[in-house]
Design an enzyme around this catalytic site. Structure first.
Site, PDB file in Angstrom:
ATOM      1  N   ASN A 155      -2.031   2.385   5.520  1.00  0.00           N
ATOM      2  CA  ASN A 155      -1.056   1.366   5.139  1.00  0.00           C
ATOM      3  C   ASN A 155      -0.749   0.577   6.406  1.00  0.00           C
ATOM      4  OD1 ASN A 155       1.123  -0.123   4.271  1.00  0.00           O
ATOM      5  ND2 ASN A 155       2.482   1.622   3.922  1.00  0.00           N
ATOM      6  N   GLY A 156      -0.836  -0.767   6.328  1.00  0.00           N
ATOM      7  CA  GLY A 156      -0.573  -1.599   7.506  1.00  0.00           C
ATOM      8  C   GLY A 156      -1.756  -2.509   7.776  1.00  0.00           C
TER       9      GLY A 156
ATOM     10  N   LYS B 250       6.736  -4.179  -3.571  1.00  0.00           N
ATOM     11  CA  LYS B 250       8.171  -3.921  -3.438  1.00  0.00           C
ATOM     12  C   LYS B 250       8.587  -3.877  -1.980  1.00  0.00           C
ATOM     13  CE  LYS B 250      12.276  -2.699  -4.890  1.00  0.00           C
ATOM     14  NZ  LYS B 250      13.079  -3.810  -5.444  1.00  0.00           N
TER      15      LYS B 250
ATOM     16  N   GLU C 177       9.052 -14.864  -9.764  1.00  0.00           N
ATOM     17  CA  GLU C 177       8.462 -13.514  -9.705  1.00  0.00           C
ATOM     18  C   GLU C 177       8.157 -12.966 -11.087  1.00  0.00           C
ATOM     19  OE1 GLU C 177      11.847 -11.729  -7.476  1.00  0.00           O
ATOM     20  OE2 GLU C 177      10.250 -10.722  -6.372  1.00  0.00           O
TER      21      GLU C 177
ATOM     22  N   TRP D 120      -2.854  -2.824  -1.668  1.00  0.00           N
ATOM     23  CA  TRP D 120      -2.411  -4.188  -1.887  1.00  0.00           C
ATOM     24  C   TRP D 120      -3.242  -5.030  -0.920  1.00  0.00           C
ATOM     25  CZ3 TRP D 120       0.465  -7.992   0.923  1.00  0.00           C
ATOM     26  CH2 TRP D 120       1.013  -8.990   0.128  1.00  0.00           C
TER      27      TRP D 120
ATOM     28  N   ARG E 218       5.612   0.022  -5.464  1.00  0.00           N
ATOM     29  CA  ARG E 218       5.448  -0.705  -4.205  1.00  0.00           C
ATOM     30  C   ARG E 218       4.561  -1.935  -4.372  1.00  0.00           C
ATOM     31  NH1 ARG E 218       6.697   2.515   0.211  1.00  0.00           N
ATOM     32  NH2 ARG E 218       5.148   1.573   1.572  1.00  0.00           N
TER      33      ARG E 218
ATOM     34  N   LYS F 116      13.810 -15.214  -8.930  1.00  0.00           N
ATOM     35  CA  LYS F 116      13.614 -14.282 -10.054  1.00  0.00           C
ATOM     36  C   LYS F 116      12.698 -14.911 -11.096  1.00  0.00           C
ATOM     37  CE  LYS F 116      14.509 -11.299  -8.698  1.00  0.00           C
ATOM     38  NZ  LYS F 116      15.027 -11.197  -7.375  1.00  0.00           N
TER      39      LYS F 116
ATOM     40  N   CYS G 212       0.798  -1.230   0.000  1.00  0.00           N
ATOM     41  CA  CYS G 212       0.000   0.000   0.000  1.00  0.00           C
ATOM     42  C   CYS G 212       0.833   1.284   0.000  1.00  0.00           C
ATOM     43  CB  CYS G 212      -0.912   0.046   1.209  1.00  0.00           C
ATOM     44  SG  CYS G 212      -1.986  -1.363   1.344  1.00  0.00           S
TER      45      CYS G 212
ATOM     46  N   HIS H  90      18.103 -37.271  -3.002  1.00  0.00           N
ATOM     47  CA  HIS H  90      17.351 -37.613  -1.783  1.00  0.00           C
ATOM     48  C   HIS H  90      15.850 -37.399  -1.962  1.00  0.00           C
ATOM     49  CE1 HIS H  90      20.992 -38.333   0.453  1.00  0.00           C
ATOM     50  NE2 HIS H  90      21.473 -37.176   0.032  1.00  0.00           N
TER      51      HIS H  90
ATOM     52  N   GLU I 232      18.336 -17.509  -5.505  1.00  0.00           N
ATOM     53  CA  GLU I 232      17.935 -16.185  -5.990  1.00  0.00           C
ATOM     54  C   GLU I 232      17.484 -16.263  -7.457  1.00  0.00           C
ATOM     55  OE1 GLU I 232      17.036 -13.536  -4.828  1.00  0.00           O
ATOM     56  OE2 GLU I 232      17.297 -12.046  -6.397  1.00  0.00           O
TER      57      GLU I 232
HETATM   58  O1  M6R Z   1      13.398  -4.610   1.263  1.00  0.00           O
HETATM   59  P1  M6R Z   1      13.842  -5.979   1.682  1.00  0.00           P
HETATM   60  O2  M6R Z   1      15.169  -6.351   1.111  1.00  0.00           O
HETATM   61  O3  M6R Z   1      13.791  -6.175   3.161  1.00  0.00           O
HETATM   62  O4  M6R Z   1      12.758  -6.937   1.038  1.00  0.00           O
HETATM   63  C1  M6R Z   1      12.724  -8.313   1.306  1.00  0.00           C
HETATM   64  C2  M6R Z   1      11.943  -9.033   0.240  1.00  0.00           C
HETATM   65  O5  M6R Z   1      10.598  -8.643   0.272  1.00  0.00           O
HETATM   66  C3  M6R Z   1      12.498  -8.744  -1.162  1.00  0.00           C
HETATM   67  O6  M6R Z   1      13.852  -9.069  -1.226  1.00  0.00           O
HETATM   68  C4  M6R Z   1      11.753  -9.547  -2.240  1.00  0.00           C
HETATM   69  O7  M6R Z   1      11.975 -10.904  -2.067  1.00  0.00           O
HETATM   70  C5  M6R Z   1      12.244  -9.061  -3.603  1.00  0.00           C
HETATM   71  N1  M6R Z   1      11.314  -8.136  -4.177  1.00  0.00           N
HETATM   72  C6  M6R Z   1      12.475 -10.149  -4.549  1.00  0.00           C
HETATM   73  O8  M6R Z   1      12.867  -9.702  -5.806  1.00  0.00           O
END
Ligand code: M6R
Length: 607
Positions: free
Chosen positions: A102-103, A602, A488, A76, A27, A485, A2, A504, A481
């Site tokens: 927001n929250g 974000k 996402e 969101w 965001r 990617k 949000c 395993h 990672e």
């Molecule tokens: O802002 P942060 O690094 O604390 O965020 C943690 C995760 O939400 C963030 O790394 C998320 O996994 C990424 N958007 C992935 O690309």
């Protein structure tokens, strides 16, 4: 997650609010809305499911006059589905007050029941509607008094901004947990936002609200109560003039940020490494490595957690420091053993991730020493940590993290080398790593020129629905990672495993339709990884190798993506970039909304 944007000044608020919300799109959100008030005491609300553009389209035909105060929100969904009814701003029963939030209000169900007993009727499924109706219930003519009562009843987290139909030049609200900044310009126009970056170009100065702050802007003056200080005395920052929203010639911000990584590495190294004298020198680093820590515990989520996993490898191998890594979503709810000999490192791009922030508070409450690796100066984690290192990645605008990860792992490498120097890392090894690090930015920039070749492989594999990402030791976090990617950006299913774990259980999934990507540079577990490749191949599985240019076993792979061989500590950077480009290109081939992946935010400011 949000976003809040508010304005009060002399101009029409509608375009200012929609443009402000557009700056907060990164965001992540699923609907948007604005509410404005005019001097004739009318409230005007416009809401839309989908993008801010759809909200803007709705506003195109509306002509308003003297609506010079307003609030906007990108939602969101957490409580209630994605509908206009649930979209903010929400209003009181008499439509006098409107609020954006927001929250999450954790005790909203109990409060709603109490209000229903008082005769209140709810039109939405949101916790936010409970907030504005509760405010209405508590209001007795004094906005701030009602706000104070409200904040003593609702259980966090929140950033709240209200408008009042009867006070058309007033914006007021409160912050606990979720971020909120207030800015002002020379024309005495005031802005409120979830992120100071959205205020660039609009204000000359801004203040970041602290937890527990309540603010009221009225007739061009702002008062922050709670501490009862005047804003003017409290102003903190002169806004930067950096231009962050330019795509230049890139089709997506994600690709732009991937391409910035050579320069990001130079920024991370600057002021910390002197490549001429082959020394590491930085006040924060010097302080942290001389405090006698015997262990490290790294706490983070998502991409930052993956950076922490590689950080652990660096710290254990180069500095001989036993290191544990926890996802922050679990850390707070486990049993924490906090001691003074452990350095607690919190890694966060945004510095606002609620899970990490809350975990940090737990460590601090138990007198642990907290250290932030963060990308946003002035963020909540930066302000709460005992000490911190900035990752200098520059603003990472869009949802999927790329350059922030590279900056985080580079920061961990420097930290591990600094600790290593104090803890018996051989000088020849120290020098050889530093020597290679100096070449890293140019190497990454050269690798980026192979993007078209990576796209060809991504195109070939785009029809597949499932992928394994495999690696071991230093390369396992890179596989993790890379897999994140792919998920996402492409919405394809992928799982990351240690290649050793395959036999395993996961091997049962392998067939011709389930390709594996193995990250296998030129270092210790190379041969073990080759055995895993053989295991997959002999079960009919396809394997894409992310391998060094000097690899003599290229013909084992169905396809391969190549990088320049270097040291074990630095090859991971090249491997990272290859996997980012692979996911990016596959998403582009599949026509995904790369900069705004579905369902994601974000900055994850709720637990
Ligand atoms: O802002 P942060 O690094 O604390 O965020 C943690 C995760 O939400 C963030 O790394 C998320 O996994 C990424 N958007 C992935 O690309």
């Amino acid at each position: 997650m949000c976003g809040i944007f508010g304005y009060t000044g002399k101009k029409e608020a509608m375009d200012i609010l929609t443009n402000g919300l557009a700056q907060l799109e990164y965001r992540g959100y699923d609907s948007a809305g604005i509410c404005m008030v005019n001097d004739d005491h009318n409230l005007y609300i416009i809401k839309a499911v989908g993008r801010v553009m759809e909200l803007k389209n709705k506003t195109n035909w509306i002509k308003l006059t003297w609506y010079t105060t307003g609030i906007g929100h990108t939602r969101w969904a957490t409580h209630g589905s994605v509908t206009e009814n649930n979209c903010h701003p929400h209003t009181s029963s008499d439509a006098r007050f409107a609020v954006v939030h927001n929250g999450i209000i954790e005790n909203h169900s109990e409060l709603k029941m109490i209000l229903e007993d008082q005769g209140y009727v709810f039109y939405s499924e949101t916790d936010t509607e409970v907030v504005v109706k509760l405010f209405e219930y508590l209001f007795n003519g004094d906005n701030l008094r009602a706000l104070r009562k409200l904040t003593s009843v609702i259980e966090w987290a929140y950033a709240l901004v209200f408008i009042d139909r009867e006070k058309p030049s007033m914006l007021f609200g409160a912050k606990l947990g979720s971020p909120l900044v207030i800015g002002k310009n020379k024309e005495n126009a005031w802005y409120v936002s979830s992120d100071y970056k959205s205020l660039i170009g609009l204000v000359d100065e801004y203040i970041t609200l602290e937890d527990g702050d309540i603010f009221c802007i009225e007739n061009g003056e702002c008062k922050i109560i709670n501490r009862w200080v005047e804003f003017i005395r409290d102003k903190e920052h002169i806004i930067e003039t950096e231009q962050i929203m330019e795509l230049w010639d890139f089709p997506h911000f994600m690709l732009k940020e991937i391409y910035e990584q050579g320069q990001v590495l130079r920024n991370v190294f600057a002021g910390r490494i002197d490549f001429k004298t082959k020394t590491i020198n930085n006040i924060t680093l010097n302080e942290v490595v001389t405090q006698g820590f015997e262990r490290v515990h790294i706490i983070a989520s998502g991409t930052s957690y993956h950076a922490g996993c590689l950080g652990r490898q660096y710290l254990e191998n180069l500095a001989n420091l036993p290191t544990e890594v926890s996802v922050s979503t679990e850390f707070k709810y486990g049993t924490q053993f906090i001691d003074k000999k452990t350095l607690y490192i919190f890694v966060s791009q945004s510095g606002e991730t609620a899970d990490s922030l809350e975990s940090m508070k737990v460590v601090k409450e138990k007198w642990g020493y907290t250290f932030g690796i963060i990308n946003v100066p002035g963020s909540s984690i930066a302000r709460l940590a005992h000490a911190w290192l900035f990752t200098h990645a520059g603003t990472e605008v869009w949802v999927a993290s790329s350059k922030a990860f590279t900056a985080q792992i580079a920061t961990f490498l420097i930290l591990a080398l600094a600790f290593g120097q104090k803890r018996n890392l051989e000088n020849t090894k120290f020098i050889s790593i530093l020597t290679d690090m100096e070449k890293l930015p140019a190497r990454i920039e050269k690798l980026l020129q192979t993007s078209d070749q990576i796209r060809l492989i991504a195109e070939k594999y785009a029809p597949y629905l499932n992928f394994f990402y495999l690696g071991r030791s230093y390369e396992l976090p890179i596989a993790m990672e890379g897999s994140l990617k792919l998920k996402e950006l492409t919405y394809r299913h992928s799982e990351a495993y240690s290649s050793g774990e395959l036999k395993h259980g996961p091997l049962a999934l392998i067939d011709a339709n389930f390709p594996s990507i193995i990250v296998n540079g030129s270092w210790p577990l190379y041969s073990k990884n080759l055995s895993s490749v053989q295991e997959i191949k002999s079960r009919g599985g396809k394997v894409i190798g992310v391998i060094a240019d000097n690899d003599v076993n290229k013909n084992l792979y169905d396809d391969f993506l190549i990088f320049e061989s270097s040291l074990r500590e630095t090859e991971v950077f090249s491997e990272t970039v290859i996997l980012q480009l692979f996911a990016y290109h596959m998403a582009d081939v599949l026509g995904r909304d790369i900069d705004k992946p579905r369902n994601l935010a974000k900055s994850v400011t709720v637990e």
